[in-house]
Design an enzyme around this catalytic site. Structure first.
Site, PDB file in Angstrom:
ATOM      1  N   LYS A 102       0.847  -1.195   0.000  1.00 39.48           N
ATOM      2  CA  LYS A 102       0.000   0.000   0.000  1.00 39.48           C
ATOM      3  C   LYS A 102       0.884   1.246   0.000  1.00 39.48           C
ATOM      4  O   LYS A 102       1.885   1.304   0.696  1.00 39.48           O
ATOM      5  CB  LYS A 102      -0.884  -0.014   1.255  1.00 39.48           C
ATOM      6  CG  LYS A 102      -1.785   1.206   1.453  1.00 39.48           C
ATOM      7  CD  LYS A 102      -1.144   2.360   2.233  1.00 39.48           C
ATOM      8  CE  LYS A 102      -0.525   1.983   3.548  1.00 39.48           C
ATOM      9  NZ  LYS A 102       0.125   3.171   4.212  1.00 39.48           N
TER      10      LYS A 102
ATOM     11  N   PRO B  17       9.440  -4.652   4.160  1.00 38.53           N
ATOM     12  CA  PRO B  17       9.942  -4.297   5.488  1.00 38.53           C
ATOM     13  C   PRO B  17       8.799  -3.990   6.444  1.00 38.53           C
ATOM     14  O   PRO B  17       7.695  -3.606   6.030  1.00 38.53           O
ATOM     15  CB  PRO B  17      10.812  -3.059   5.226  1.00 38.53           C
ATOM     16  CG  PRO B  17      10.339  -2.522   3.915  1.00 38.53           C
ATOM     17  CD  PRO B  17       9.851  -3.689   3.131  1.00 38.53           C
TER      18      PRO B  17
ATOM     19  N   ALA C  53      -1.778  -5.406   4.656  1.00 38.15           N
ATOM     20  CA  ALA C  53      -1.853  -6.080   3.356  1.00 38.15           C
ATOM     21  C   ALA C  53      -1.893  -7.591   3.537  1.00 38.15           C
ATOM     22  O   ALA C  53      -2.606  -8.294   2.816  1.00 38.15           O
ATOM     23  CB  ALA C  53      -0.676  -5.671   2.480  1.00 38.15           C
TER      24      ALA C  53
ATOM     25  N   ASP D   5      -6.014   0.414   8.118  1.00 39.33           N
ATOM     26  CA  ASP D   5      -5.736   0.211   6.698  1.00 39.33           C
ATOM     27  C   ASP D   5      -6.303  -1.096   6.153  1.00 39.33           C
ATOM     28  O   ASP D   5      -6.321  -1.304   4.940  1.00 39.33           O
ATOM     29  CB  ASP D   5      -4.225   0.217   6.434  1.00 39.33           C
ATOM     30  CG  ASP D   5      -3.610   1.598   6.535  1.00 39.33           C
ATOM     31  OD1 ASP D   5      -4.369   2.582   6.613  1.00 39.33           O
ATOM     32  OD2 ASP D   5      -2.370   1.686   6.551  1.00 39.33           O
TER      33      ASP D   5
END
Length: 268
Positions: free
Chosen positions: A8, A89, A99, A128
């Site tokens: 993202k 990372p 994600a 998110d």
């Protein structure tokens, strides 16, 4: 089953105010890169998660891992044994954990379907995560969970991600925000928001991780038509007109800063 946990990025991130509950009101344009972590799964007697890959060592609590928690949010008649190849990372402004959770939701949706309240279950994992389930360009408001459609005229754009290999805690960056309202996001398609918007967390993030400024300077020296820090940092991204310009930039940055992490892709 196999899913990519798409990285993202925030084309723009405008922080509006601090809320009484400790969170922040914001407006952001989410976009997703066609590369990221990779998840595979098979049926099993009970849910379990195995983490491999370059950044597996940063996830030392498998039970607290957001992908593992996502499995627990979606009960099924059979378990899933999931292997997460951690290529992004951690604490990098790429929504990596979110994600991963989004990819778990998609795998379960494909095989078993999702409950009607899946958006609420996703939001309970992180701000998110709802956007990461669909992994399509969109506008996020509130804490980022109130989603609206976005005309995505940047799909297919070559993108380069660069991180100094320095984790940066989201909470610490938000805490250092100066409290100035960044104003509303610009109107228009993704390209206009990207060009006219900003990342209101850039200054506090650089204050805690000066290497971000070095990355932005390096990207400024390429042929990118846009470069910006993503999320709360420390990853920065650059958008290019074509693959040749992106790849040339990647090689030049790798030669001058070989310790930095980078990944190439296209916007979805």
């Amino acid at each position: 089953m196999r899913e990519t946990a798409y990285a993202k990025i925030n084309l723009a991130l405008h922080v509006r105010r601090r809320r009484e509950d400790g969170y922040h009101e914001l407006e952001t344009a989410f976009a997703f890169v066609d590369v990221g972590d990779e998840l595979t799964a098979r049926t099993a007697a009970q849910d379990r998660l195995t983490v491999t890959g370059e950044f597996a060592g940063a996830l030392d609590d498998p039970f607290g891992n957001i992908a593992s928690r996502a499995l627990g949010k979606l009960p099924r008649a059979e378990g899933l044994a999931v292997t997460l190849d951690k290529r992004l990372p951690v604490a990098a402004g790429l929504g990596g954990g979110s994600a991963d959770a989004g990819a778990v939701f998609r795998m379960i949706r494909e095989r078993y379907g999702l409950p009607d309240d899946w958006r609420e279950r996703a939001a309970a994992l992180g701000a998110d995560v709802p956007a990461c389930v669909e992994s399509e360009a969109c506008i996020g408001r509130g804490t980022g969970t109130d989603l609206a459609s976005l005309a995505n005229d940047l799909a297919g754009t070559p993108v380069l991600l660069v991180n100094p290999r320095a984790p940066l805690a989201t909470a610490a960056v938000f805490a250092a925000w100066d409290g100035r309202d960044c104003g509303a996001l610009p109107d228009g398609p993704a390209s206009q928001i990207a060009r006219e918007g900003r990342n209101g967390l850039e200054a506090p993030a650089i204050g805690q991780c000066p290497a971000i400024a070095d990355i932005l300077a390096a990207l400024r020296g390429t042929r990118a038509f846009l470069h910006r820090m993503s999320g709360s940092g420390a990853t920065c991204f650059a958008l290019f007109e074509n693959l040749e310009e992106r790849d040339a930039a990647a090689v030049a940055i790798a030669n001058s800063n070989p310790k930095w992490w980078q990944m190439r892709g296209r916007l979805r």
